[in-house]
Enzyme design. Structure first.
Site, mmCIF file in Angstrom:
data_model
loop_
_atom_site.group_PDB
_atom_site.id
_atom_site.type_symbol
_atom_site.label_atom_id
_atom_site.label_comp_id
_atom_site.label_asym_id
_atom_site.label_seq_id
_atom_site.Cartn_x
_atom_site.Cartn_y
_atom_site.Cartn_z
ATOM 1 N N GLU A 79 6.293 -44.668 -128.642
ATOM 2 C CA GLU A 79 6.033 -43.992 -129.907
ATOM 3 C C GLU A 79 6.934 -44.465 -131.040
ATOM 4 O O GLU A 79 6.676 -44.168 -132.213
ATOM 5 C CB GLU A 79 6.183 -42.480 -129.725
ATOM 6 C CG GLU A 79 5.058 -41.875 -128.881
ATOM 7 C CD GLU A 79 5.266 -40.404 -128.563
ATOM 8 O OE1 GLU A 79 6.398 -39.914 -128.742
ATOM 9 O OE2 GLU A 79 4.299 -39.753 -128.133
ATOM 10 N N GLU A 110 11.407 -45.289 -106.244
ATOM 11 C CA GLU A 110 12.653 -44.766 -106.795
ATOM 12 C C GLU A 110 13.838 -44.944 -105.858
ATOM 13 O O GLU A 110 14.989 -44.742 -106.253
ATOM 14 C CB GLU A 110 12.511 -43.292 -107.151
ATOM 15 C CG GLU A 110 12.401 -42.354 -105.964
ATOM 16 C CD GLU A 110 12.420 -40.894 -106.410
ATOM 17 O OE1 GLU A 110 13.319 -40.164 -105.946
ATOM 18 O OE2 GLU A 110 11.543 -40.501 -107.202
#
Length: 268
Positions: A79, A110
């Site tokens: 963004e 992860e």
């Protein structure tokens, strides 16, 4: 490590609750998040100030995380170019498991404490840059390993977590610990923890961009004009800044391509 994010919910038999009882419980827990963020403001200030200083000297900001945390980092980074007009590689979000993991969980991604640094190498991360690790638990190996190696290479490190202490804090020059308590649904850190991280990311990137001169007054003068709504917003901004009519402002915006350039060219 006693992880608050994994503690049992204070709500019991939620599967027996009515819809309004569930919603009320979630809402009551959500109200605690901004209060927890407020307590972390001194830590957020230190991180934002340090990141802004490096980015004003040509550095970049990287986020690394897994699962919800990783997705939030990707969202915040993606963004920044349309909102503030920065290059797409000025703020970079990296998620364990690669872009596939944005939509579909990648098993055990992860748990690899070496992969984050390998992922960062694709961007030639260096000592001018900043790396913020995102992990609700504060223990995610992907993030711990990435911060550890980055720090050894002179990269400024920070983190946004929802527990106190832990290995990620130990690897961070500027840790941010937002402790909002156990989740409504035990261990579901996409809820309060995710909200807390989103709030801090909003604060971090917006503050840094303001300090980089990407805002004038209270307006996003460098935003990309990628749709009709944003073109109209930009036109209104030019009208207000130059005290001119709609058609003239729209013409200037079309000619110069940004609010800042339109205003500066006209005032110069």
């Amino acid at each position: 490590m006693n992880r608050i994010t994994e503690q049992e919910s204070k709500y019991h038999n939620i599967d027996q609750m009515s819809v309004i009882e569930i919603l009320t419980g979630i809402n009551n827990e959500d109200k605690l998040v901004p209060l927890a963020v407020e307590k972390a403001l001194p830590q957020i200030e230190k991180l934002a100030s340090a990141v802004a200083e490096r980015m004003n000297n040509g550095g970049r900001l990287f986020y690394i995380g897994a699962g919800t945390s990783g997705r939030l980092g990707v969202v915040d980074a993606s963004e920044c170019p349309p909102t503030f007009g920065v290059p797409f590689d000025k703020v970079v979000g990296i998620i364990a498991g690669g872009d596939t993991a944005i939509r579909r969980a990648v098993e055990f991604a992860e748990d690899d404490d070496q992969q984050a640094w390998l992922d960062l190498q694709e961007y030639d991360i260096n000592e001018k840059d900043c790396l913020v690790g995102l992990a609700a638990s504060g223990t995610t190996p992907y993030v711990v390993g990435g911060l550890n190696t980055a720090r050894k290479h002179g990269v400024l490190t920070g983190c946004i977590i929802c527990n106190e202490g832990g290995p990620i804090v130990a690897e961070s020059d500027f840790p941010v610990e937002v402790v909002a308590g156990p989740e409504f649904l035990t261990g579901s850190t996409r809820m309060k923890s995710g909200t807390a991280q989103k709030l801090v990311l909003n604060m971090l990137s917006t503050t840094v961009m303001i300090k980089m001169g990407k805002v004038k007054g209270n307006r996003m003068v460098d935003m990309q004009l990628t749709n009709h709504k944003l073109v109209d917003r930009g036109t209104q901004m030019v009208m207000a800044e130059l005290n001119i009519g709609h058609d003239e402002a729209a013409g200037l915006l079309s000619k110069y391509g940004s609010v800042r350039k339109a205003v500066e060219a006209t005032k110069s």
